[in-house]
Design an enzyme around this catalytic site. Structure first.
Site, short mmCIF file in Angstrom:
data_model
loop_
_atom_site.label_atom_id
_atom_site.label_comp_id
_atom_site.label_asym_id
_atom_site.label_seq_id
_atom_site.Cartn_x
_atom_site.Cartn_y
_atom_site.Cartn_z
N SER A 150 29.99 22.22 40.00
CA SER A 150 31.15 22.55 40.81
C SER A 150 31.14 21.78 42.12
CB SER A 150 31.19 24.06 41.09
OG SER A 150 29.93 24.50 41.51
N HIS B 135 34.90 21.97 34.35
CA HIS B 135 34.52 23.00 35.32
C HIS B 135 35.25 24.31 35.01
CE1 HIS B 135 34.41 24.67 39.64
NE2 HIS B 135 33.35 25.02 38.98
N GLU C 262 38.93 22.83 34.96
CA GLU C 262 39.24 21.54 35.58
C GLU C 262 38.57 20.46 34.73
OE1 GLU C 262 39.49 22.53 40.35
OE2 GLU C 262 37.51 22.50 39.44
N ASN D 208 37.30 24.40 44.28
CA ASN D 208 36.27 24.63 45.29
C ASN D 208 36.53 23.88 46.59
OD1 ASN D 208 34.95 26.44 43.75
ND2 ASN D 208 33.20 25.16 43.26
N1 CAA Z 1 34.04 39.93 30.02
C1 CAA Z 1 34.95 40.74 29.47
N2 CAA Z 1 35.70 41.61 30.19
C2 CAA Z 1 35.48 41.67 31.51
C3 CAA Z 1 34.53 40.85 32.16
C4 CAA Z 1 33.79 39.96 31.35
N3 CAA Z 1 32.86 39.11 31.86
N4 CAA Z 1 34.56 41.12 33.49
C5 CAA Z 1 35.49 42.08 33.67
N5 CAA Z 1 36.04 42.41 32.48
C6 CAA Z 1 37.11 43.36 32.22
C7 CAA Z 1 36.74 44.74 32.68
O1 CAA Z 1 36.07 45.44 31.64
C8 CAA Z 1 38.07 45.38 33.00
O2 CAA Z 1 38.64 45.92 31.83
P1 CAA Z 1 39.65 47.17 31.93
O3 CAA Z 1 40.87 46.63 32.63
O4 CAA Z 1 39.87 47.56 30.53
O5 CAA Z 1 38.91 48.18 32.74
C9 CAA Z 1 38.94 44.19 33.41
O6 CAA Z 1 38.24 43.00 33.00
C10 CAA Z 1 39.14 44.18 34.87
O7 CAA Z 1 37.88 44.26 35.48
P2 CAA Z 1 37.57 45.20 36.69
O8 CAA Z 1 38.42 46.43 36.64
O9 CAA Z 1 36.10 45.34 36.80
O10 CAA Z 1 37.98 44.37 37.95
P3 CAA Z 1 39.24 43.54 38.30
O11 CAA Z 1 40.51 44.19 37.88
O12 CAA Z 1 39.06 43.19 39.73
O13 CAA Z 1 39.11 42.20 37.45
C11 CAA Z 1 38.27 40.01 37.72
C12 CAA Z 1 37.97 41.47 37.45
C13 CAA Z 1 38.98 39.38 36.53
C14 CAA Z 1 36.92 39.35 37.90
C15 CAA Z 1 39.20 39.87 38.96
O14 CAA Z 1 38.71 40.63 40.02
C16 CAA Z 1 39.33 38.45 39.42
O15 CAA Z 1 40.08 37.66 38.87
N6 CAA Z 1 38.58 38.10 40.51
C17 CAA Z 1 38.56 36.77 41.06
C18 CAA Z 1 37.59 35.93 40.29
C19 CAA Z 1 37.55 34.53 40.81
O16 CAA Z 1 38.11 34.15 41.81
N7 CAA Z 1 36.81 33.69 40.09
C20 CAA Z 1 36.59 32.32 40.47
C21 CAA Z 1 35.32 32.23 41.22
S1 CAA Z 1 35.02 30.58 41.75
C22 CAA Z 1 34.22 29.89 40.46
O17 CAA Z 1 33.88 30.49 39.49
C23 CAA Z 1 33.98 28.44 40.56
C24 CAA Z 1 32.72 28.03 41.17
O18 CAA Z 1 32.32 26.94 40.92
C25 CAA Z 1 32.00 28.83 42.15
#
Ligand code: CAA
Length: 290
Positions: A112, A133, A145, A183
């Site tokens: 990343s 990515h 990406e 990022n």
């Molecule tokens: N696999 C399967 N299902 C999953 C899961 C996984 N790994 N993680 C969460 N879920 C499911 C949960 O079971 C939940 O299901 P229900 O709706 O049936 O309860 C659903 O997804 C929603 O989860 P939560 O209720 O726990 O939480 P949420 O509504 O906040 O959703 C999320 C979780 C999708 C992670 C959301 O919060 C989100 O999109 N967050 C932002 C994530 C983000 O920005 N990611 C990018 C990070 S940067 C990166 O990755 C790049 C890098 O290089 C650093």
């Protein structure tokens, strides 16, 4: 799949679920066991939500195998690497695979922050090297990406782009600058959130609530920092700072202190929040009270 950590196991899950025979390789069995458990848990959640049938889960699990033997990746059409952001470590693995794999095998890094060029140049196939990515959590985040570096051929880029779409993801084309698209913009925002907390602008909870409710983000930035992993973010920031020499990419002292103190975020139970209780509560971070 090279690396079966949080990202590696997520990518392996996506590939197996999309119908690809998938081999996940890591250095030791406990990492593979943890990765496999994470995949099964995630698939279980998707079945519960009706997003995956039990039959498809069994089929996907059947397409997945786990190994500590790098040579087991020899027959793969595409190898995706998701190991620690350490160029020497990555290039050691790429050079080993370069000797083992047929000329047509495509090498893809999930880095990343490092440049794809720095890895491609270490192999004898810089034209068949590309960036793929993914985003955490991989099973839920639709974006990939696809990164083309100076040496990537059009044919390799096209195959990698098609592969990302065959995984059921949305693919965007990015150039090989550290941080790519997401990022480049996300990391300074997350670092600024830690700086704002450090400066006493608002409490942990209010900072997160403000961005969640004011901007419609699914998670506040401090929660997202914990979610990605503070050690990971500091490593990414350091690499980006080194590349751009811009203060916006410098990890604030608070974040550096937290990592030194072993606060790595959700994965080890403590970061901006304390995850030993449910729901998590803001951590005491030794900051001066207003
Ligand atoms: N696999 C399967 N299902 C999953 C899961 C996984 N790994 N993680 C969460 N879920 C499911 C949960 O079971 C939940 O299901 P229900 O709706 O049936 O309860 C659903 O997804 C929603 O989860 P939560 O209720 O726990 O939480 P949420 O509504 O906040 O959703 C999320 C979780 C999708 C992670 C959301 O919060 C989100 O999109 N967050 C932002 C994530 C983000 O920005 N990611 C990018 C990070 S940067 C990166 O990755 C790049 C890098 O290089 C650093």
């Amino acid at each position: 799949m090279l690396g079966c950590g949080l990202m590696g196991s997520g990518i392996a899950q996506a590939a197996a679920s999309a119908g690809f025979t998938t081999v996940a390789r890591d250095v030791a069995q406990p990492f593979l066991d943890k990765g496999r458990a994470g995949i099964l848990k995630s698939m279980g959640r998707l079945v519960e939500k009706g997003k995956l049938t039990a039959g498809d889960r069994e089929a996907a699990a059947g397409r997945l195998s786990f190994t500590t033997d790098t040579a087991a990746l020899r027959d793969c059409d595409i190898i995706i690497e998701a190991v620690t952001e350490d160029l020497e470590l990555k290039n050691g693995l790429w050079q080993e695979l370069d000797r083992l794999c047929p000329v047509e095998t495509i090498f893809a890094s999930n880095t990343s922050s490092l440049t794809i060029a720095a890895m491609a140049a270490a192999t004898s196939r810089p034209d068949r090297f590309v960036g793929l990515h993914f985003f955490n959590p991989v099973p839920l985040m639709p974006l990939v990406e696809v990164v083309r570096t100076v040496t990537t051929s059009q044919a390799t880029f096209d195959r990698a782009f098609a592969f990302a779409r065959n995984l059921g993801k949305e693919a965007v084309a990015a150039t090989d600058n550290p941080g790519f698209i997401v990022n480049l913009l996300l990391v300074p925002f997350l670092l600024d959130a830690a700086r704002a907390l450090e400066r006493g602008i608002a409490s942990t909870v209010d900072l997160d609530r403000a961005i969640q409710l004011g901007c419609g983000h699914p998670m506040g930035p401090l929660t997202l920092l914990d979610y990605i992993g503070l050690d990971t973010v500091v490593r990414i920031a350091d690499i980006m700072f080194d590349a751009y020499r811009e203060p916006r990419y410098s990890a604030p002292p608070l974040l550096q202190r937290m990592v030194v103190a072993g606060y790595h975020g959700r994965k080890n139970g403590r970061g901006f929040y304390d995850y030993s209780v449910d729901p998590p509560v803001p951590s005491e971070l030794g900051l001066r009270k207003a």
